[in-house]
Design a protein around this motif. Structure first.
Motif, PDB file in Angstrom:
ATOM      1  N   ASP A 246       0.830  -1.191   0.000  1.00 60.62           N
ATOM      2  CA  ASP A 246       0.000   0.000   0.000  1.00 60.62           C
ATOM      3  C   ASP A 246       0.869   1.248   0.000  1.00 60.62           C
ATOM      4  O   ASP A 246       2.101   1.176  -0.039  1.00 60.62           O
ATOM      5  CB  ASP A 246      -0.947  -0.011   1.196  1.00 60.62           C
ATOM      6  CG  ASP A 246      -0.205  -0.143   2.523  1.00 60.62           C
ATOM      7  OD1 ASP A 246       1.046  -0.166   2.491  1.00 60.62           O
ATOM      8  OD2 ASP A 246      -0.854  -0.230   3.576  1.00 60.62           O
ATOM      9  N   GLU A 247       0.218   2.388   0.048  1.00 60.57           N
ATOM     10  CA  GLU A 247       0.947   3.654  -0.064  1.00 60.57           C
ATOM     11  C   GLU A 247       1.884   3.870   1.110  1.00 60.57           C
ATOM     12  O   GLU A 247       3.024   4.334   0.934  1.00 60.57           O
ATOM     13  CB  GLU A 247      -0.055   4.808  -0.154  1.00 60.57           C
ATOM     14  CG  GLU A 247       0.603   6.168  -0.344  1.00 60.57           C
ATOM     15  CD  GLU A 247      -0.412   7.274  -0.479  1.00 60.57           C
ATOM     16  OE1 GLU A 247      -0.007   8.447  -0.584  1.00 60.57           O
ATOM     17  OE2 GLU A 247      -1.632   6.972  -0.454  1.00 60.57           O
ATOM     18  N   THR A 248       1.467   3.513   2.327  1.00 61.25           N
ATOM     19  CA  THR A 248       2.323   3.698   3.505  1.00 61.25           C
ATOM     20  C   THR A 248       3.541   2.801   3.434  1.00 61.25           C
ATOM     21  O   THR A 248       4.669   3.230   3.745  1.00 61.25           O
ATOM     22  CB  THR A 248       1.505   3.397   4.782  1.00 61.25           C
ATOM     23  OG1 THR A 248       0.356   4.248   4.828  1.00 61.25           O
ATOM     24  CG2 THR A 248       2.354   3.642   6.017  1.00 61.25           C
ATOM     25  N   THR A 249       3.342   1.557   3.020  1.00 62.79           N
ATOM     26  CA  THR A 249       4.471   0.626   2.907  1.00 62.79           C
ATOM     27  C   THR A 249       5.470   1.095   1.857  1.00 62.79           C
ATOM     28  O   THR A 249       6.697   1.040   2.070  1.00 62.79           O
ATOM     29  CB  THR A 249       3.958  -0.775   2.566  1.00 62.79           C
ATOM     30  OG1 THR A 249       3.005  -1.186   3.553  1.00 62.79           O
ATOM     31  CG2 THR A 249       5.097  -1.774   2.520  1.00 62.79           C
ATOM     32  N   ARG A 250       4.961   1.562   0.722  1.00 64.08           N
ATOM     33  CA  ARG A 250       5.869   2.047  -0.323  1.00 64.08           C
ATOM     34  C   ARG A 250       6.612   3.296   0.132  1.00 64.08           C
ATOM     35  O   ARG A 250       7.804   3.473  -0.190  1.00 64.08           O
ATOM     36  CB  ARG A 250       5.089   2.343  -1.602  1.00 64.08           C
ATOM     37  CG  ARG A 250       4.541   1.108  -2.298  1.00 64.08           C
ATOM     38  CD  ARG A 250       4.229   1.408  -3.761  1.00 64.08           C
ATOM     39  NE  ARG A 250       3.327   2.545  -3.892  1.00 64.08           N
ATOM     40  CZ  ARG A 250       1.998   2.437  -3.968  1.00 64.08           C
ATOM     41  NH1 ARG A 250       1.426   1.252  -3.888  1.00 64.08           N
ATOM     42  NH2 ARG A 250       1.246   3.508  -4.110  1.00 64.08           N
ATOM     43  N   ASP A 299       3.593   5.446 -10.173  1.00 63.34           N
ATOM     44  CA  ASP A 299       4.217   6.766 -10.130  1.00 63.34           C
ATOM     45  C   ASP A 299       5.186   6.906  -8.968  1.00 63.34           C
ATOM     46  O   ASP A 299       6.305   7.421  -9.135  1.00 63.34           O
ATOM     47  CB  ASP A 299       3.136   7.847 -10.037  1.00 63.34           C
ATOM     48  CG  ASP A 299       2.396   8.038 -11.345  1.00 63.34           C
ATOM     49  OD1 ASP A 299       2.780   7.374 -12.332  1.00 63.34           O
ATOM     50  OD2 ASP A 299       1.425   8.819 -11.387  1.00 63.34           O
ATOM     51  N   SER A 300       4.800   6.482  -7.769  1.00 63.63           N
ATOM     52  CA  SER A 300       5.672   6.668  -6.604  1.00 63.63           C
ATOM     53  C   SER A 300       6.967   5.879  -6.739  1.00 63.63           C
ATOM     54  O   SER A 300       8.049   6.369  -6.379  1.00 63.63           O
ATOM     55  CB  SER A 300       4.933   6.248  -5.330  1.00 63.63           C
ATOM     56  OG  SER A 300       4.514   4.896  -5.415  1.00 63.63           O
ATOM     57  N   ASN A 343       1.686   2.842 -17.911  1.00 63.63           N
ATOM     58  CA  ASN A 343       0.543   3.746 -17.747  1.00 63.63           C
ATOM     59  C   ASN A 343       0.800   4.748 -16.616  1.00 63.63           C
ATOM     60  O   ASN A 343      -0.046   4.951 -15.750  1.00 63.63           O
ATOM     61  CB  ASN A 343      -0.723   2.935 -17.447  1.00 63.63           C
ATOM     62  CG  ASN A 343      -1.121   2.056 -18.605  1.00 63.63           C
ATOM     63  OD1 ASN A 343      -0.948   2.431 -19.762  1.00 63.63           O
ATOM     64  ND2 ASN A 343      -1.651   0.877 -18.287  1.00 63.63           N
ATOM     65  N   CYS A 344       1.951   5.335 -16.626  1.00 63.11           N
ATOM     66  CA  CYS A 344       2.272   6.339 -15.605  1.00 63.11           C
ATOM     67  C   CYS A 344       1.780   7.710 -16.066  1.00 63.11           C
ATOM     68  O   CYS A 344       1.401   7.895 -17.226  1.00 63.11           O
ATOM     69  CB  CYS A 344       3.774   6.369 -15.331  1.00 63.11           C
ATOM     70  SG  CYS A 344       4.802   6.638 -16.783  1.00 63.11           S
ATOM     71  N   SER A 345       1.801   8.656 -15.162  1.00 59.75           N
ATOM     72  CA  SER A 345       1.303   9.990 -15.474  1.00 59.75           C
ATOM     73  C   SER A 345       2.251  10.722 -16.417  1.00 59.75           C
ATOM     74  O   SER A 345       3.410  10.335 -16.605  1.00 59.75           O
ATOM     75  CB  SER A 345       1.121  10.801 -14.180  1.00 59.75           C
ATOM     76  OG  SER A 345       2.372  11.003 -13.550  1.00 59.75           O
ATOM     77  N   ARG A 346       1.737  11.790 -17.004  1.00 64.43           N
ATOM     78  CA  ARG A 346       2.543  12.564 -17.953  1.00 64.43           C
ATOM     79  C   ARG A 346       3.729  13.233 -17.265  1.00 64.43           C
ATOM     80  O   ARG A 346       4.824  13.308 -17.826  1.00 64.43           O
ATOM     81  CB  ARG A 346       1.663  13.619 -18.623  1.00 64.43           C
ATOM     82  CG  ARG A 346       2.374  14.434 -19.696  1.00 64.43           C
ATOM     83  CD  ARG A 346       1.438  15.466 -20.294  1.00 64.43           C
ATOM     84  NE  ARG A 346       0.952  16.393 -19.280  1.00 64.43           N
ATOM     85  CZ  ARG A 346       0.119  17.396 -19.531  1.00 64.43           C
ATOM     86  NH1 ARG A 346      -0.350  17.586 -20.754  1.00 64.43           N
ATOM     87  NH2 ARG A 346      -0.271  18.196 -18.556  1.00 64.43           N
TER      88      ARG A 346
END
Length: 465
Positions: A246-250, A299-300, A343-346
């Motif tokens: 998840d986001e916290t783990t990453r 992205d992260s 499929n990452c952001s621009r």
């Protein structure tokens, strides 16, 4: 003064009584009462001689309620003159005087409110700290964990104190850390601070490098550097799960990656012959961490990989080239594939392309620079870096690095005719000897002269109007 205390403007100035003079007496009592009575009648009559006005307010020094007589006695006014003073609370409108209380704004602030900490700040900060040096703040009754945590927080707030206080800190630890458990606790405290507090990874890496060379304890479980690398290996082995968590783990994993990159740059290992090298195991670990980040191209993870390569890309590529490896080429090729397929952001794709551009410029480095005293156009590519750029009559730019610079520059001087009586080095030529600015033609061009005359005529016409 007592006679005119409670009179409205114009009251008492009746038809038959004038203003008292300095030497004259007062009006008779009957006339005075008639005058005041007529004034009261005029106040109640809307069409009277004087406009209706409100009575004067009582003085602020007068006590509230009906105790006016007592107040007059306290102020020293004779009792005989009380009948000449109209009592303020005798009227029906002033029967129950009320005190006007100004509204007071109530505040919710309290001196007992807890101390405010900005977002992201480590609140495990010793409240006994003052602005004095760290050595003076230690009272001698702290535990090892409290002492180390206080010093880490101190470096977080004031990183400039590292050089002045690190020696005393290491000496204190040498007297304190005498067991394996204490050394492992020290390693864990530094690791947690470096991976949980933003922007402390660099300072934490410097601290680890200093302690690895100055801590004298070396138990059977390993010295400070060995225990630190073992702690990093525990997090390193969970890299695949962390990149997909998840986001916290990453976020925690990305902080570990950047701390490991700082360790690779700052942790120095002395060889048997006295040479200083970097930790080889960290170099291989960073390569595997990049593979883990690119394997899950969100992205992260991609942003963390970009930060890692900007920080250590040049050093890693040089180390791989010395071994004859093409690892950096493989990484750049993988980045280009991610830009095309992922499929990452621009914005993240733009960051990756900028990273590829940075690497193509040799990570912003320029090799072959020599000292200024030995620099020549042949051995220093930056020799003409700060030279100005000129343009020919055709608009073609040229600098001092061009082979035909002297010819083009001379043509420029002749075309512009900037200094007719001075050479390029400032020496005066033989000639009329007059200054250049004395021979400037003061005549205007026909177009400018016509516009100026038109302006003067318009100004004169406006002035006549």
């Amino acid at each position: 003064m007592s006679e005119s205390f409670d009179r409205t403007p114009g009251a008492g100035r009746g038809r038959g009584c004038g203003a008292p003079e300095s030497g004259g007496g007062a009006c008779p009592a009957g006339s005075a009462s008639r005058g005041s009575g007529s004034a009261e009648e005029q106040q109640h009559q809307p069409g009277g001689l004087f406009p209706q006005q409100e009575p004067l307010r009582p003085p602020k020094t007068a006590p509230l309620g009906t105790g006016m007589a007592e107040h007059l006695q306290k102020t020293g006014i004779p009792s005989g003159s009380q009948d000449k003073v109209s009592v303020l609370d005798s009227g029906p409108e002033m029967a129950e005087p009320q005190s006007a209380v100004d509204p007071v704004a109530k505040s919710n602030l309290s001196v007992k409110a807890p101390e405010f900490y900005p977002a992201g700040y480590n609140q495990n900060f010793n409240q006994n700290f003052t602005d004095s040096s760290f050595e003076d703040r230690c009272d001698g009754y702290l535990t090892l964990a409290e002492y180390v945590q206080d010093f880490l927080n101190h470096l977080t707030v004031q990183p400039g104190c590292f050089e002045m206080e690190i020696e005393q800190f290491a000496e204190t630890l040498n007297d304190w850390v005498i067991a394996d458990e204490a050394l492992q606790e020290l390693v864990e405290l530094i690791y947690q601070q470096a991976t949980s507090v933003p922007n402390f990874s660099y300072m934490g890496a410097r601290l680890c490098n200093y302690l690895s060379h100055h801590l004298t304890i070396s138990p059977q479980s390993g010295n400070f550097r060995q225990l630190l690398l073992q702690r990093c290996r525990t997090e390193y082995e969970n890299r695949d799960e962390a990149t997909k968590g998840d986001e916290t783990t990453r976020k925690q994993f990305h902080a570990f990656v950047l701390f490991l990159a700082e360790l690779y740059l700052n942790l120095q290992i002395k060889g048997t012959k006295g040479q200083v090298t970097r930790a080889e195991v960290l170099q291989e670990g960073l390569r595997e961490l990049l593979n883990a980040l690119f394997s899950n191209p969100v992205d992260s993870n991609l942003i963390c990989a970009v930060k890692l390569l900007k920080l250590t890309g040049s050093v890693l590529e040089d180390a791989w080239k010395e071994k004859g490896k093409n690892d950096m080429e493989e990484i750049i090729q993988r980045i280009e594939n991610i830009v095309l397929d992922a499929n990452c952001s621009r914005d993240v794709k733009h960051m990756l392309l900028k990273l590829v551009e940075l690497r193509s410029s040799n990570w912003g480095r320029v090799h072959g620079t020599t000292p200024h005293a030995e620099a020549t156009p042949e051995n220093d590519p930056n020799y003409f870096m700060n030279e100005p750029t000129f343009y020919t009559s055709d608009g073609v730019p040229f600098t001092a690095a061009d082979p035909d610079y002297q010819e083009k520059y001379q043509e420029l001087l002749e075309r512009e005719d900037l200094f007719p009586y001075y050479e390029e080095n400032g020496a005066e030529l033989s000639g009329p000897g007059e200054l250049y600015f004395d021979e400037i033609d003061d005549e205007m061009d026909p177009e400018i002269e016509e516009a100026f005359e038109k302006f003067c005529l318009e100004s004169e016409h406006k002035r006549k109007q």
